[in-house]
Write a protein that holds these residues in place. Structure first.
Motif, short mmCIF file in Angstrom:
data_model
loop_
_atom_site.label_atom_id
_atom_site.label_comp_id
_atom_site.label_asym_id
_atom_site.label_seq_id
_atom_site.Cartn_x
_atom_site.Cartn_y
_atom_site.Cartn_z
N UNK A 65 0.83 -1.20 0.00
CA UNK A 65 0.00 0.00 0.00
C UNK A 65 0.86 1.25 0.00
N UNK A 66 1.96 1.19 0.76
CA UNK A 66 2.86 2.33 0.82
C UNK A 66 3.42 2.70 -0.53
N UNK A 67 3.84 1.69 -1.27
CA UNK A 67 4.42 1.94 -2.60
C UNK A 67 3.37 2.57 -3.51
N UNK A 68 2.15 2.04 -3.45
CA UNK A 68 1.07 2.57 -4.29
C UNK A 68 0.77 4.01 -3.92
N UNK A 69 0.81 4.28 -2.64
CA UNK A 69 0.53 5.64 -2.19
C UNK A 69 1.53 6.63 -2.80
N UNK A 70 2.80 6.26 -2.76
CA UNK A 70 3.83 7.15 -3.31
C UNK A 70 3.76 7.21 -4.83
N UNK A 71 3.50 6.06 -5.44
CA UNK A 71 3.36 6.01 -6.90
C UNK A 71 2.22 6.92 -7.33
N UNK A 72 1.11 6.85 -6.61
CA UNK A 72 -0.04 7.70 -6.94
C UNK A 72 0.33 9.17 -6.77
N UNK A 73 1.11 9.48 -5.74
CA UNK A 73 1.55 10.87 -5.56
C UNK A 73 2.28 11.38 -6.81
N UNK A 74 3.17 10.53 -7.31
CA UNK A 74 3.96 10.96 -8.46
C UNK A 74 3.08 11.17 -9.69
N UNK A 75 2.13 10.24 -9.88
CA UNK A 75 1.25 10.37 -11.04
C UNK A 75 0.33 11.57 -10.90
N UNK A 76 -0.04 11.88 -9.66
CA UNK A 76 -0.84 13.07 -9.40
C UNK A 76 -0.10 14.32 -9.82
N UNK A 77 1.15 14.39 -9.38
CA UNK A 77 1.98 15.56 -9.70
C UNK A 77 2.12 15.71 -11.22
N UNK A 78 2.20 14.58 -11.90
CA UNK A 78 2.33 14.62 -13.36
C UNK A 78 1.00 14.89 -14.06
N UNK A 79 -0.07 14.93 -13.27
CA UNK A 79 -1.37 15.22 -13.85
C UNK A 79 -1.96 14.07 -14.64
N UNK A 80 -1.51 12.85 -14.35
CA UNK A 80 -2.00 11.70 -15.12
C UNK A 80 -3.15 10.98 -14.44
#
Lengths: 150, 150
Positions: A65-80
């Motif tokens: 879950x932790x990895x997904x949380x951070x992965x989602x953060x990055x995709x959020x920042x990229x606007x994807x």
DNA sequence: TGACGATAGTTTCCTAGTCAACCATAGGAT
DNA sequence: ATCCTATGGTTGACTAGGAAACTATCGTCA
């Protein structure tokens, strides 16, 4: 075979060698689109079932879950992707591709097709089929279901 | 094949899935001996040609000098290798297995044999040979020479 | 002999995961 | 109603490696 087996005596060694080369080349290709392999897998998964909860993604992708949380953060920042709250359960979130994210999936899929063709296109069709069949059989025999991301 | 290819449409996907499973299982086994897969590869390489310089190891293992430097630090702390200066060139070092390190290599090699057998033993001999042959051919076609460690 | 480019290793910063501790909220059981 | 436990997600500490800056030494060439 010497008394102490060599690294290259093992099928796993060759499997890893080829797999690493294929993956690293693919990583380089998707990097040209500004995403990582994990981000591609995330987006492709979401593309089929949108929206989805982080924990569902974690299960499908075999990540914590932790990895997904951070992965989602990055995709959020990229606007994807976007992250929205759910009214029913105020703990839960739903992740969803943005228009831009949706548009990028087919582009990345084409890169994946290219990469596969570049590596396995040298094989005779018969050999390629055999390879796929053996790999799927091995995955089956171990009940592997975790998406390979790293 | 859908309009946008699926993750599992790619041979690279299955290759990575199986490769990851094999490697992770092996990592678990060698962890029982207190070492990582990279440390095993390092020690097995040194076992054949001892002593060796860090940069030679880096070349053979396809890792950066920095990574080798840190890897050597860890093996030093574990007492599995020693690092000696060379009188001729005061920049250079030589890495060498300790008695304890040498003794551990056959143990780890046996674990590697076990792991390979556990995964690929389910294959008919003919299929196993075919798999190895295809993988070596792919490695050959790409001139892969870098030892897979990760 | 001294300067300078090349080479051997180390160190620092960064990335991308895991694991485990940590909120916040849900949804019983009493 | 109120605990109490389970669940959804985030965060912090840690790991392993790459890239590039850095240090020390070598060896050549003027």
């Amino acid at each position: 075979m010497s008394a102490v087996s060599q690294l290259a005596d093992h099928t796993g060694f060759w499997l890893r060698m080829v797999s690493n080369a294929v993956s690293q080349d693919f990583a380089r290709k998707v990097a040209g689109q500004g995403v990582t392999v994990a981000e591609w897998a995330f987006m492709r998964t979401l593309y089929d079932q949108d929206p989805m909860s982080p924990s569902a993604l974690a299960g499908l992708m075999g990540m914590t879950k932790g990895a997904i949380s951070k992965l989602a953060d990055r995709l959020l920042v990229k606007g994807l992707i976007v992250r929205t709250e759910t009214p029913q359960d105020r703990r839960a979130h739903r992740l969803s591709l943005t228009v831009e994210g949706k548009a990028k999936v087919p582009v990345l899929a084409a890169l994946a097709d290219d990469n596969d063709a570049a590596y396995f296109g040298v094989l005779a069709k018969q050999d390629h089929d055999m390879l796929r069949s053996i790999l799927r059989g091995l995955a089956e025999s171990r009940s592997l279901k975790v998406m390979p991301v790293d």
